[in-house]
Design a protein around this motif. Sequence first.
Motif, PDB file in Angstrom:
ATOM      1  N   UNK A  40       0.846  -1.196   0.000  1.00  0.00           N
ATOM      2  CA  UNK A  40       0.000   0.000   0.000  1.00  0.00           C
ATOM      3  C   UNK A  40       0.872   1.234   0.000  1.00  0.00           C
ATOM      4  N   UNK A  41       0.374   2.299  -0.572  1.00  0.00           N
ATOM      5  CA  UNK A  41       1.119   3.556  -0.575  1.00  0.00           C
ATOM      6  C   UNK A  41       0.934   4.243   0.779  1.00  0.00           C
ATOM      7  N   UNK A  42       1.851   5.151   1.129  1.00  0.00           N
ATOM      8  CA  UNK A  42       1.665   5.899   2.377  1.00  0.00           C
ATOM      9  C   UNK A  42       0.329   6.633   2.434  1.00  0.00           C
ATOM     10  N   UNK A  43      -0.129   7.156   1.304  1.00  0.00           N
ATOM     11  CA  UNK A  43      -1.406   7.866   1.273  1.00  0.00           C
ATOM     12  C   UNK A  43      -2.565   6.923   1.591  1.00  0.00           C
ATOM     13  N   UNK A  44      -2.504   5.702   1.044  1.00  0.00           N
ATOM     14  CA  UNK A  44      -3.562   4.722   1.321  1.00  0.00           C
ATOM     15  C   UNK A  44      -3.564   4.328   2.791  1.00  0.00           C
ATOM     16  N   UNK A  45      -2.383   4.157   3.362  1.00  0.00           N
ATOM     17  CA  UNK A  45      -2.286   3.791   4.781  1.00  0.00           C
ATOM     18  C   UNK A  45      -2.801   4.926   5.657  1.00  0.00           C
ATOM     19  N   UNK A  46      -2.422   6.152   5.329  1.00  0.00           N
ATOM     20  CA  UNK A  46      -2.866   7.316   6.105  1.00  0.00           C
ATOM     21  C   UNK A  46      -4.388   7.417   6.096  1.00  0.00           C
ATOM     22  N   UNK A  47      -4.999   7.207   4.913  1.00  0.00           N
ATOM     23  CA  UNK A  47      -6.462   7.269   4.828  1.00  0.00           C
ATOM     24  C   UNK A  47      -7.101   6.134   5.616  1.00  0.00           C
ATOM     25  N   UNK A  48      -6.541   4.930   5.496  1.00  0.00           N
ATOM     26  CA  UNK A  48      -7.115   3.773   6.192  1.00  0.00           C
ATOM     27  C   UNK A  48      -7.068   3.948   7.702  1.00  0.00           C
ATOM     28  N   UNK A  49      -6.012   4.591   8.211  1.00  0.00           N
ATOM     29  CA  UNK A  49      -5.862   4.813   9.657  1.00  0.00           C
ATOM     30  C   UNK A  49      -6.521   6.107  10.115  1.00  0.00           C
ATOM     31  N   UNK A  50      -7.005   6.908   9.157  1.00  0.00           N
ATOM     32  CA  UNK A  50      -7.639   8.197   9.465  1.00  0.00           C
ATOM     33  C   UNK A  50      -6.717   9.067  10.314  1.00  0.00           C
ATOM     34  N   UNK A  51      -5.455   9.178   9.860  1.00  0.00           N
ATOM     35  CA  UNK A  51      -4.455   9.936  10.601  1.00  0.00           C
ATOM     36  C   UNK A  51      -4.608  11.425  10.391  1.00  0.00           C
TER      37      UNK A  51
END
Length: 199
Positions: A147-158
């Motif tokens: 996953x890209x950092x952007x996808x991870x950030x969205x998934x974690x709602x950071x």
Amino acid sequence: MDYAISDHGDAAPLAVKILIAGGFGVGKTTLVGAVSEVAPLRTEEYLTHASVGVDDLKGVSGKSTTTVALDFGRITISSELVLYLFGTPGQERFWFMWNDLVNGAMGAVVLVDTRRLDVSFASIDFFESRGIPFVVGVNCFHGVRDRTPEEIRRALDLDPQVPLVLCDARDRAAGRDVLLALIDHLMAAQSRTAPHPVA
């Protein structure tokens, strides 16, 4: 950050307590062991049949040990700064210990595994609810980046201000980079809250 003065008038290094947190099996013990300049203290025990149905081994079926209290390590960042690392236990049945471990901590690294992002939500909520600065370290097991950092950030709602760093918890340099990202984050937060001089 202020520094203590020793009896000899020399500036003693600032000692900073950092938590290494995250869900079960994300690599906390591995990260502490990789970066610590002293032999790390570990409180690992073998998983037994008694934990079947209690500890969720989905995605970590090869795991045979688990932290039951804490991991402890130390890393000297510079002559002015020493980090004391406290790795938290990951299983839900040991979360009560986090309330004690967090006392005196200036910040945290929340390690996440992209294969099991759901086990990371409670860790993020813990630090957000207490207003403790943290960074997210994405442990890329065996170099896998699915996953890209952007996808991870969205998934974690950071929050946009929370740093997210890709790493390999087994690699000392990568672990140090995550810790340096946290130090930078702490310094930036301190500068935002410091009172501005009156002109």
